[in-house]
Design a protein around this motif. Structure first.
Motif, PDB file in Angstrom:
ATOM      1  N   LYS A  54      18.320  43.495  -4.300  1.00 52.61           N
ATOM      2  CA  LYS A  54      19.378  43.074  -5.197  1.00 52.61           C
ATOM      3  C   LYS A  54      19.347  44.210  -6.235  1.00 52.61           C
ATOM      4  O   LYS A  54      20.084  44.801  -6.810  1.00 52.61           O
ATOM      5  CB  LYS A  54      19.090  41.671  -5.846  1.00 52.61           C
ATOM      6  N   LEU A  55      17.986  44.645  -6.512  1.00 55.84           N
ATOM      7  CA  LEU A  55      17.721  45.392  -7.685  1.00 55.84           C
ATOM      8  C   LEU A  55      17.857  47.101  -6.998  1.00 55.84           C
ATOM      9  O   LEU A  55      18.291  48.134  -7.853  1.00 55.84           O
ATOM     10  CB  LEU A  55      16.532  45.378  -8.174  1.00 55.84           C
ATOM     11  N   ALA A  56      17.144  47.088  -6.074  1.00 56.81           N
ATOM     12  CA  ALA A  56      16.967  48.548  -5.275  1.00 56.81           C
ATOM     13  C   ALA A  56      18.297  49.531  -4.801  1.00 56.81           C
ATOM     14  O   ALA A  56      18.346  50.557  -4.980  1.00 56.81           O
ATOM     15  CB  ALA A  56      15.888  48.467  -3.933  1.00 56.81           C
ATOM     16  N   GLY A  57      19.224  48.511  -4.195  1.00 57.76           N
ATOM     17  CA  GLY A  57      20.296  49.199  -3.837  1.00 57.76           C
ATOM     18  C   GLY A  57      21.202  49.829  -4.838  1.00 57.76           C
ATOM     19  O   GLY A  57      21.512  50.998  -4.792  1.00 57.76           O
ATOM     20  N   PRO A  58      21.579  49.241  -6.091  1.00 58.78           N
ATOM     21  CA  PRO A  58      22.231  49.825  -7.176  1.00 58.78           C
ATOM     22  C   PRO A  58      21.050  51.011  -7.888  1.00 58.78           C
ATOM     23  O   PRO A  58      21.899  51.862  -8.184  1.00 58.78           O
ATOM     24  CB  PRO A  58      22.414  48.782  -8.333  1.00 58.78           C
ATOM     25  N   ALA A  59      19.855  50.677  -7.757  1.00 56.57           N
ATOM     26  CA  ALA A  59      19.308  51.652  -8.454  1.00 56.57           C
ATOM     27  C   ALA A  59      19.475  52.975  -7.736  1.00 56.57           C
ATOM     28  O   ALA A  59      19.469  53.955  -7.977  1.00 56.57           O
ATOM     29  CB  ALA A  59      17.635  51.307  -8.608  1.00 56.57           C
ATOM     30  N   LEU A  60      18.942  53.015  -6.438  1.00 54.00           N
ATOM     31  CA  LEU A  60      19.346  54.133  -5.779  1.00 54.00           C
ATOM     32  C   LEU A  60      20.483  54.734  -5.403  1.00 54.00           C
ATOM     33  O   LEU A  60      20.757  55.943  -5.551  1.00 54.00           O
ATOM     34  CB  LEU A  60      18.556  53.679  -4.137  1.00 54.00           C
ATOM     35  N   GLN A  79      16.248  64.992  -5.949  1.00 53.63           N
ATOM     36  CA  GLN A  79      17.278  63.948  -6.192  1.00 53.63           C
ATOM     37  C   GLN A  79      16.515  62.646  -5.459  1.00 53.63           C
ATOM     38  O   GLN A  79      16.522  61.579  -6.312  1.00 53.63           O
ATOM     39  CB  GLN A  79      18.706  64.092  -5.641  1.00 53.63           C
ATOM     40  N   ALA A  80      16.104  62.561  -4.421  1.00 54.18           N
ATOM     41  CA  ALA A  80      15.380  61.426  -3.826  1.00 54.18           C
ATOM     42  C   ALA A  80      14.465  61.128  -4.585  1.00 54.18           C
ATOM     43  O   ALA A  80      13.988  59.713  -4.810  1.00 54.18           O
ATOM     44  CB  ALA A  80      15.058  61.684  -2.392  1.00 54.18           C
ATOM     45  N   ARG A  81      13.427  62.030  -4.909  1.00 57.01           N
ATOM     46  CA  ARG A  81      12.261  61.932  -5.603  1.00 57.01           C
ATOM     47  C   ARG A  81      12.523  60.836  -7.004  1.00 57.01           C
ATOM     48  O   ARG A  81      11.856  60.087  -7.507  1.00 57.01           O
ATOM     49  CB  ARG A  81      11.568  62.914  -6.040  1.00 57.01           C
ATOM     50  N   ALA A  82      13.592  61.738  -7.833  1.00 57.64           N
ATOM     51  CA  ALA A  82      13.986  61.317  -8.992  1.00 57.64           C
ATOM     52  C   ALA A  82      14.445  59.758  -8.941  1.00 57.64           C
ATOM     53  O   ALA A  82      14.015  58.852  -9.870  1.00 57.64           O
ATOM     54  CB  ALA A  82      15.154  62.092  -9.675  1.00 57.64           C
ATOM     55  N   ALA A  83      15.232  59.202  -7.780  1.00 57.78           N
ATOM     56  CA  ALA A  83      15.744  57.914  -7.601  1.00 57.78           C
ATOM     57  C   ALA A  83      14.531  57.033  -7.431  1.00 57.78           C
ATOM     58  O   ALA A  83      14.543  55.882  -8.011  1.00 57.78           O
ATOM     59  CB  ALA A  83      16.781  57.941  -6.426  1.00 57.78           C
ATOM     60  N   HIS A  84      13.344  57.637  -6.600  1.00 62.99           N
ATOM     61  CA  HIS A  84      12.466  56.785  -6.340  1.00 62.99           C
ATOM     62  C   HIS A  84      11.328  56.608  -7.550  1.00 62.99           C
ATOM     63  O   HIS A  84      11.036  55.281  -8.013  1.00 62.99           O
ATOM     64  CB  HIS A  84      11.417  57.445  -5.310  1.00 62.99           C
ATOM     65  N   ASP A  85      11.276  57.790  -8.434  1.00 64.72           N
ATOM     66  CA  ASP A  85      10.582  57.381  -9.828  1.00 64.72           C
ATOM     67  C   ASP A  85      11.458  56.880 -11.094  1.00 64.72           C
ATOM     68  O   ASP A  85      10.832  56.983 -12.117  1.00 64.72           O
ATOM     69  CB  ASP A  85       9.906  58.700 -10.012  1.00 64.72           C
ATOM     70  N   SER A  86      12.718  56.600 -10.577  1.00 67.52           N
ATOM     71  CA  SER A  86      13.298  55.951 -11.819  1.00 67.52           C
ATOM     72  C   SER A  86      12.780  54.623 -12.318  1.00 67.52           C
ATOM     73  O   SER A  86      12.443  53.977 -11.871  1.00 67.52           O
ATOM     74  CB  SER A  86      14.816  55.723 -11.376  1.00 67.52           C
ATOM     75  N   PRO A  87      13.374  54.450 -13.427  1.00 71.09           N
ATOM     76  CA  PRO A  87      12.927  53.149 -14.108  1.00 71.09           C
ATOM     77  C   PRO A  87      13.621  51.927 -13.357  1.00 71.09           C
ATOM     78  O   PRO A  87      12.997  50.853 -13.358  1.00 71.09           O
ATOM     79  CB  PRO A  87      13.284  53.212 -15.626  1.00 71.09           C
ATOM     80  N   ALA A  88      14.804  52.046 -13.016  1.00 72.56           N
ATOM     81  CA  ALA A  88      15.482  51.027 -12.084  1.00 72.56           C
ATOM     82  C   ALA A  88      14.937  50.653 -10.962  1.00 72.56           C
ATOM     83  O   ALA A  88      14.728  49.670 -10.624  1.00 72.56           O
ATOM     84  CB  ALA A  88      16.868  51.485 -12.149  1.00 72.56           C
ATOM     85  N   TYR A  89      14.171  51.827 -10.191  1.00 69.89           N
ATOM     86  CA  TYR A  89      13.722  51.422  -9.054  1.00 69.89           C
ATOM     87  C   TYR A  89      12.423  50.874  -9.143  1.00 69.89           C
ATOM     88  O   TYR A  89      11.933  50.072  -8.619  1.00 69.89           O
ATOM     89  CB  TYR A  89      13.750  52.757  -8.043  1.00 69.89           C
ATOM     90  N   ALA A  90      11.694  51.343 -10.193  1.00 69.79           N
ATOM     91  CA  ALA A  90      10.377  50.404 -10.723  1.00 69.79           C
ATOM     92  C   ALA A  90      10.359  49.354 -10.885  1.00 69.79           C
ATOM     93  O   ALA A  90       9.505  48.527 -10.501  1.00 69.79           O
ATOM     94  CB  ALA A  90       9.777  51.401 -11.821  1.00 69.79           C
ATOM     95  N   GLU A  91      11.647  48.710 -11.394  1.00 70.37           N
ATOM     96  CA  GLU A  91      11.738  47.193 -11.443  1.00 70.37           C
ATOM     97  C   GLU A  91      12.144  46.479 -10.156  1.00 70.37           C
ATOM     98  O   GLU A  91      11.531  45.366  -9.914  1.00 70.37           O
ATOM     99  CB  GLU A  91      13.181  46.987 -12.396  1.00 70.37           C
ATOM    100  N   ALA A  92      12.696  47.239  -9.238  1.00 66.81           N
ATOM    101  CA  ALA A  92      12.845  46.636  -7.996  1.00 66.81           C
ATOM    102  C   ALA A  92      11.612  46.591  -7.194  1.00 66.81           C
ATOM    103  O   ALA A  92      11.257  45.596  -6.505  1.00 66.81           O
ATOM    104  CB  ALA A  92      13.754  47.863  -7.037  1.00 66.81           C
ATOM    105  N   LEU A  93      10.583  47.796  -7.395  1.00 63.06           N
ATOM    106  CA  LEU A  93       9.137  47.554  -6.869  1.00 63.06           C
ATOM    107  C   LEU A  93       8.275  46.654  -7.290  1.00 63.06           C
ATOM    108  O   LEU A  93       7.694  45.575  -6.758  1.00 63.06           O
ATOM    109  CB  LEU A  93       8.554  48.921  -6.986  1.00 63.06           C
ATOM    110  N   LYS A  94       8.513  46.184  -8.811  1.00 63.86           N
ATOM    111  CA  LYS A  94       7.958  45.273  -9.289  1.00 63.86           C
ATOM    112  C   LYS A  94       8.374  43.856  -8.731  1.00 63.86           C
ATOM    113  O   LYS A  94       7.541  42.979  -8.310  1.00 63.86           O
ATOM    114  CB  LYS A  94       8.264  45.343 -10.976  1.00 63.86           C
ATOM    115  N   ALA A  95       9.783  43.629  -8.351  1.00 67.30           N
ATOM    116  CA  ALA A  95       9.890  42.583  -7.809  1.00 67.30           C
ATOM    117  C   ALA A  95       9.540  42.331  -6.046  1.00 67.30           C
ATOM    118  O   ALA A  95       9.186  41.153  -5.792  1.00 67.30           O
ATOM    119  CB  ALA A  95      11.662  42.360  -7.939  1.00 67.30           C
ATOM    120  N   LEU A  96       9.497  43.555  -5.624  1.00 66.24           N
ATOM    121  CA  LEU A  96       8.879  43.493  -4.279  1.00 66.24           C
ATOM    122  C   LEU A  96       7.293  43.076  -4.112  1.00 66.24           C
ATOM    123  O   LEU A  96       7.011  42.375  -3.299  1.00 66.24           O
ATOM    124  CB  LEU A  96       9.185  44.722  -3.597  1.00 66.24           C
ATOM    125  N   GLY A  97       6.644  43.464  -5.049  1.00 63.40           N
ATOM    126  CA  GLY A  97       5.029  43.235  -4.961  1.00 63.40           C
ATOM    127  C   GLY A  97       4.513  43.939  -3.737  1.00 63.40           C
ATOM    128  O   GLY A  97       4.892  44.867  -3.260  1.00 63.40           O
TER     129      GLY A  97
END
Length: 97
Positions: free
Chosen positions: A24-30, A65-83
């Motif tokens: 739910k978070l990763a799609g919009p972040a990427l 661009q791909a690295r920046a998307a991965h390293d973005s704060p929004a994607y970090a939130e998605a990774l936090k939810a994923l654990g």
């Protein structure tokens, strides 16, 4: 310039609820980071010794661009939810011109 592809392959999803929260978070972040989803889901066919788990293919304009998307704060939130809910690997691969 050739496009760049983020390829994620999942060997296992241990916690479907955490994975759903991540998705739910990763799609919009990427997408906000310039990614365009080309494929996502389980494979229609696997060969050799491939695991039949989920695959995600995202197109980006560049490796940066791909690295920046991965390293973005929004994607970090998605990774936090994923654990630790999944076993997967992600690769960023340059396309052929």
């Amino acid at each position: 310039m050739a496009k760049v592809y983020w390829v994620a392959t999942y060997r296992a999803i241990h916690d479907p609820a955490a994975f759903a929260a991540y998705a739910k978070l990763a799609g919009p972040a990427l997408e906000a980071g310039g990614g365009r989803f080309l494929a996502r889901g389980n494979p229609a066919q696997v060969y050799d010794n491939a695991v039949g788990g989920r695959v995600v293919l995202i197109e980006f304009a560049s490796v940066a661009q791909a690295r920046a998307a991965h390293d973005s704060p929004a994607y970090a939130e998605a990774l936090k939810a994923l654990g630790n809910a999944v076993d997967r690997d992600i690769r960023i691969v340059e396309g052929v011109a």
